[in-house]
Design a protein around this motif. Structure first.
Motif, PDB file in Angstrom:
ATOM      1  N   LEU A 173       0.955  -1.320  -0.037  1.00  0.00           N
ATOM      2  CA  LEU A 173       0.069  -0.086   0.232  1.00  0.00           C
ATOM      3  C   LEU A 173       0.958   1.136   0.004  1.00  0.00           C
ATOM      4  O   LEU A 173       0.656   2.240  -0.844  1.00  0.00           O
ATOM      5  CB  LEU A 173      -0.949  -0.018   1.317  1.00  0.00           C
ATOM      6  N   ILE A 174       1.849   1.220   0.713  1.00  0.00           N
ATOM      7  CA  ILE A 174       2.888   2.420   0.962  1.00  0.00           C
ATOM      8  C   ILE A 174       3.571   2.725  -0.298  1.00  0.00           C
ATOM      9  O   ILE A 174       3.692   3.725  -0.931  1.00  0.00           O
ATOM     10  CB  ILE A 174       3.851   2.229   1.920  1.00  0.00           C
ATOM     11  N   ARG A 175       3.894   1.590  -0.892  1.00  0.00           N
ATOM     12  CA  ARG A 175       4.546   1.710  -2.251  1.00  0.00           C
ATOM     13  C   ARG A 175       3.844   2.228  -3.292  1.00  0.00           C
ATOM     14  O   ARG A 175       4.214   3.013  -4.198  1.00  0.00           O
ATOM     15  CB  ARG A 175       5.250   0.166  -2.691  1.00  0.00           C
ATOM     16  N   ARG A 176       2.644   1.616  -3.368  1.00  0.00           N
ATOM     17  CA  ARG A 176       1.515   2.141  -4.432  1.00  0.00           C
ATOM     18  C   ARG A 176       1.313   3.799  -4.236  1.00  0.00           C
ATOM     19  O   ARG A 176       1.312   4.259  -5.124  1.00  0.00           O
ATOM     20  CB  ARG A 176       0.133   1.590  -4.277  1.00  0.00           C
ATOM     21  N   ILE A 177       1.010   4.069  -3.219  1.00  0.00           N
ATOM     22  CA  ILE A 177       0.734   5.543  -2.965  1.00  0.00           C
ATOM     23  C   ILE A 177       2.086   6.367  -3.214  1.00  0.00           C
ATOM     24  O   ILE A 177       1.869   7.481  -3.787  1.00  0.00           O
ATOM     25  CB  ILE A 177       0.564   5.857  -1.123  1.00  0.00           C
ATOM     26  N   ARG A 178       3.045   5.963  -2.819  1.00  0.00           N
ATOM     27  CA  ARG A 178       4.563   6.727  -3.309  1.00  0.00           C
ATOM     28  C   ARG A 178       4.473   6.697  -4.569  1.00  0.00           C
ATOM     29  O   ARG A 178       5.076   7.625  -5.307  1.00  0.00           O
ATOM     30  CB  ARG A 178       5.792   6.188  -2.736  1.00  0.00           C
ATOM     31  N   ARG A 179       4.210   5.709  -5.540  1.00  0.00           N
ATOM     32  CA  ARG A 179       4.242   5.657  -6.857  1.00  0.00           C
ATOM     33  C   ARG A 179       3.334   6.627  -7.605  1.00  0.00           C
ATOM     34  O   ARG A 179       3.534   7.279  -8.614  1.00  0.00           O
ATOM     35  CB  ARG A 179       4.159   4.215  -7.407  1.00  0.00           C
ATOM     36  N   GLN A 180       2.126   6.596  -6.841  1.00  0.00           N
ATOM     37  CA  GLN A 180       0.850   7.385  -7.526  1.00  0.00           C
ATOM     38  C   GLN A 180       1.360   9.049  -7.130  1.00  0.00           C
ATOM     39  O   GLN A 180       0.921   9.762  -7.912  1.00  0.00           O
ATOM     40  CB  GLN A 180      -0.167   7.153  -6.887  1.00  0.00           C
ATOM     41  N   GLY A 181       2.155   9.112  -6.228  1.00  0.00           N
ATOM     42  CA  GLY A 181       2.519  10.644  -5.852  1.00  0.00           C
ATOM     43  C   GLY A 181       3.631  11.217  -6.647  1.00  0.00           C
ATOM     44  O   GLY A 181       3.887  12.275  -6.698  1.00  0.00           O
ATOM     45  N   ARG A 182       4.347  10.072  -7.623  1.00  0.00           N
ATOM     46  CA  ARG A 182       5.284  10.843  -8.439  1.00  0.00           C
ATOM     47  C   ARG A 182       4.741  11.432  -9.697  1.00  0.00           C
ATOM     48  O   ARG A 182       3.956  11.181 -10.266  1.00  0.00           O
ATOM     49  CB  ARG A 182       6.420   9.647  -8.658  1.00  0.00           C
TER      50      ARG A 182
END
Length: 182
Positions: A173-182
């Motif tokens: 979940l954290i990895r997905r959120i970080r990728r969407q934030g880029r």
């Protein structure tokens, strides 16, 4: 065979030496020391040191120090082994103790669920991380067998695996959120 006591600082020294020997074997095989990789593995080393503290050494202290791990051949029988799920959980004296056991076993393996996929690229699927967490938990449960003060319990295996699953889910979940934030 005599009774053997192992204090946590001595255990930590042995654990550190074993860690360094294993890492040296990797360096020998690779022909080099990857300092960035070794730094990245430091959280796993620290995490496992904490895990071993809580799963092998008694939770109570003696004179403000961690009580020793005791191997006493005379106390080996009967082996404290529970292979029936939930039975041991229902035998806790208080609801507080039961919750502490449940939450403690889950929380102890949350970091494993995040560290495994973060540090080991081959653990790229949920089921692989789950198997790694279950394998670590099984290893720990089997390592507890010869120690009278410790118990080997299928509930711990199941709860540790649940903790691994939740940790892996949080990591994803954290990895997905970080990728969407880029």
């Amino acid at each position: 065979m005599p009774r053997i006591e192992l204090r946590y600082p001595a255990f930590l020294l042995l654990y550190t030496l074993l860690w360094l020997l294993l890492r040296a074997a990797v360096w020998q095989r690779q022909g080099r020391i990857d300092r960035a990789r070794e730094l990245a593995l430091l959280p796993m080393y620290l995490y496992l040191a904490v895990v071993w503290r809580f799963v092998m050494f008694p939770l109570f202290s003696e004179n403000g120090r961690i009580a020793p791990l005791v191997f006493d051949p005379a106390a080996l029988r009967p082996v404290r082994l529970n292979l029936v799920p939930v039975v041991h959980i229902l035998r806790f004296a208080t609801r507080r103790d039961m919750l502490l056991n449940l939450l403690g076993n889950v929380a102890l393996f949350l970091p494993a669920g995040a560290l495994f996929p973060a540090l080991y690229p081959k653990l790229d699927r949920f089921w692989k991380v789950l198997c790694a967490g279950m394998g670590l938990s099984l290893f720990i449960e089997l390592a507890q067998l010869p120690f009278a003060a410790r118990g080997t319990d299928v509930d711990d295996l199941l709860l540790n695996t649940l903790g691994t699953a939740l940790g892996c889910g949080l990591f994803a979940l954290i990895r997905r959120i970080r990728r969407q934030g880029r």
